[in-house]
Design an enzyme around this catalytic site. Structure first.
Site: not given
Length: 502
Positions: A287, A387, A155, A232, A182
């Protein structure tokens, strides 16, 4: 905004047409800054995926035979359309993701870099040739597309990350199925429309919206030859293992905990400004964000003071408003998870020197969190190990350069790392020894340009060939090695062929 996305639930894009999903399940797509409902996304099922894969498989026959120069020209036209629609696309990204408008514009430009790289595919696909490897025998290596390939994207960069994948894949002759997040699927609608306007044949690019069912269907579909994933760490590991077990080529870009080492000789105010921009830009949802600072003890108090000062100067709000620096996180559920991390950091003994939850009280309608800073954290705390993917920064104090390197090496992630120093020896030692795939020297976000590989290490990447650059071309193509010998009319001899095969 495209009329395809306004007022109605989204559809899938299959074979050049907008197709209703066969599902009965839909999710709302809110604007994370306001809570306003933007649209609804179908949670597609296996039958939707198969329809898209079959459309891509049928299109592959003609597209793979299309001269590479013609494929590149489609990318040139697509690039031009992206420039023409840059502001429209940026507004779309800001509405569905929450990042501010300049950040959204920058995202589009980074995506365009990859399209520009793919425009060079005629050169990138050039093979290798060596004549006369033996008497009258020539050798060469050619590259061919794989077939139907798929991309599963996150996303946080709904326009840029898909462009890490499909421009190279398509220009190399593959056909593509995209499963966007989504949470931010609206951008993919305009990608599909602009590709069609650029002249891309129907079926070469397809979009299937959804969640777990779509992912699993792509991972085990026999006609999907390769999977590209960004997301992830737990999901990346699952994608890698599952797709590889099904005989697919896989590149899975995973999580990160990027460490920034601050040395005493650096300009601390400048370092703090750079770190704050890296840690809190895009609401920390990237990231390559600075999420852990390792600072030599003798200058730690000064750095913390500068970091708080820089954080206090940031303006938070709706990213479409002028002067907003920090937008919301993606969903209320994610915000709750981040709040839980903050409580765990406090419980573990870290010093919460700036609590971004206080800033959020002025923005009750969205999913906001202001810059949050912990001091005196350590590598064993969950706020450092995990994270968090939010504007949360943990500061660890160390004795010296060697202690800093050792602290960084304890992280299970190895995406990016940066050092702030004016000392060439420290800079060079850091580059050579730090356990991270992308390294910065006085650079807050050491993300490479598109013609270099996005080369995470450790649990930040699963696979052999990275995204972007030459690695991307290698990933989406397969080699064919040809050994040939031609005879003159009437020549029946086998010659003196000195090629030995075990």
């Amino acid at each position: 905004m495209s009329t395809t996305t306004v007022g109605n639930p989204l559809k899938n894009y299959i074979g050049g047409e907008w197709v209703e999903s066969q599902t009965s399940r839909y999710e709302d797509i809110p604007n994370p800054a306001t809570g306003e409902l933007l649209s609804r996304v179908p949670l597609s099922i296996r039958e939707d995926v198969d329809l898209a894969v079959q459309a891509a498989k049928a299109a592959f026959v003609g597209w793979s035979a299309t001269p590479v120069v013609d494929r590149a020209r489609v990318m040139f036209r697509f690039q031009n359309l992206l420039f023409q629609h840059q502001d429209e696309l940026a507004e779309m990204i800001t509405k569905e993701n929450g990042k501010n408008f300049p950040e959204a514009q920058a995202e589009i430009l980074r995506g365009i870099e990859m399209v520009e790289f793919a425009c060079g595919m005629p050169t990138l696909l050039m093979g290798e040739t060596l004549p006369n490897i033996a008497n009258q025998i020539d050798g060469q290596v050619l590259r061919f597309p794989l077939g139907v390939v798929a991309g599963i994207t996150p996303f946080n960069f709904p326009m840029m990350v898909p462009m890490w994948m499909f421009p190279i894949a398509i220009a190399a002759g593959n056909t593509f199925v995209l499963k966007p997040s989504e949470r931010t699927p609206i951008s993919s609608v305009r990608i599909a429309e602009l590709l069609k306007e650029a002249g891309l044949p129907d079926g070469v690019f397809n979009v299937v919206n959804g969640a777990h069912d779509v992912v699993n269907s792509l991972l085990d579909h026999p006609d999907v030859k390769a999977i590209s994933f960004v997301g992830s760490q737990p999901v990346a590991e699952y994608v890698y293992k599952t797709a590889a077990a099904n005989g697919k080529r896989v590149q899975a870009l995973a999580g990160a905990k990027n460490h920034h080492l601050v040395m005493p000789d650096t300009d601390l105010r400048r370092a703090a400004k750079t770190i704050a921009s890296s840690a809190f830009g895009c609401a920390g949802e990237r990231c390559m964000a600075a999420s852990a600072v390792v600072v030599v003890e003798e200058v730690a108090d000064q750095l913390i003071s500068h970091l708080i000062e820089e954080s206090n100067a940031l303006s938070m709000g709706n990213g479409l408003e002028e002067g907003v620096d920090l937008g919301p996180v993606i969903r209320d559920s994610h915000l709750s998870k981040v709040h839980d991390y903050i409580e765990k950091g406090v419980a573990a003994g870290a010093d919460l020197v700036r609590d971004g939850r206080e800033d959020a009280k002025a923005h009750p309608d969205g999913y906001f969190l202001g810059p949050t800073i912990f001091d005196k954290a350590n590598a064993e705390m969950v706020i450092v190990r995990d994270e968090i993917f939010a504007p949360v920064l943990s500061v660890m104090r160390v004795k010296d350069f060697e202690d800093g390197l050792e602290t960084i090496s304890r992280s299970r992630f190895g995406n990016g790392a940066t050092i702030y120093t004016n000392n060439g020896k420290w800079g060079r030692e850091f580059v050579q020894r730090v356990e991270a795939g992308m390294v910065g020297v006085n650079v807050g976000v050491p993300a490479p340009m598109g013609f270099f590989a996005f080369s995470g290490w450790k649990q930040s990447f699963y696979g052999d060939l990275h995204a972007n650059g030459k690695d991307g071309v290698l990933f989406y193509t397969k080699k064919k090695t040809v050994t040939s010998r031609w005879f003159e009319d009437g020549d029946t001899s086998i010659g003196s062929q000195k090629v030995f095969v075990k």
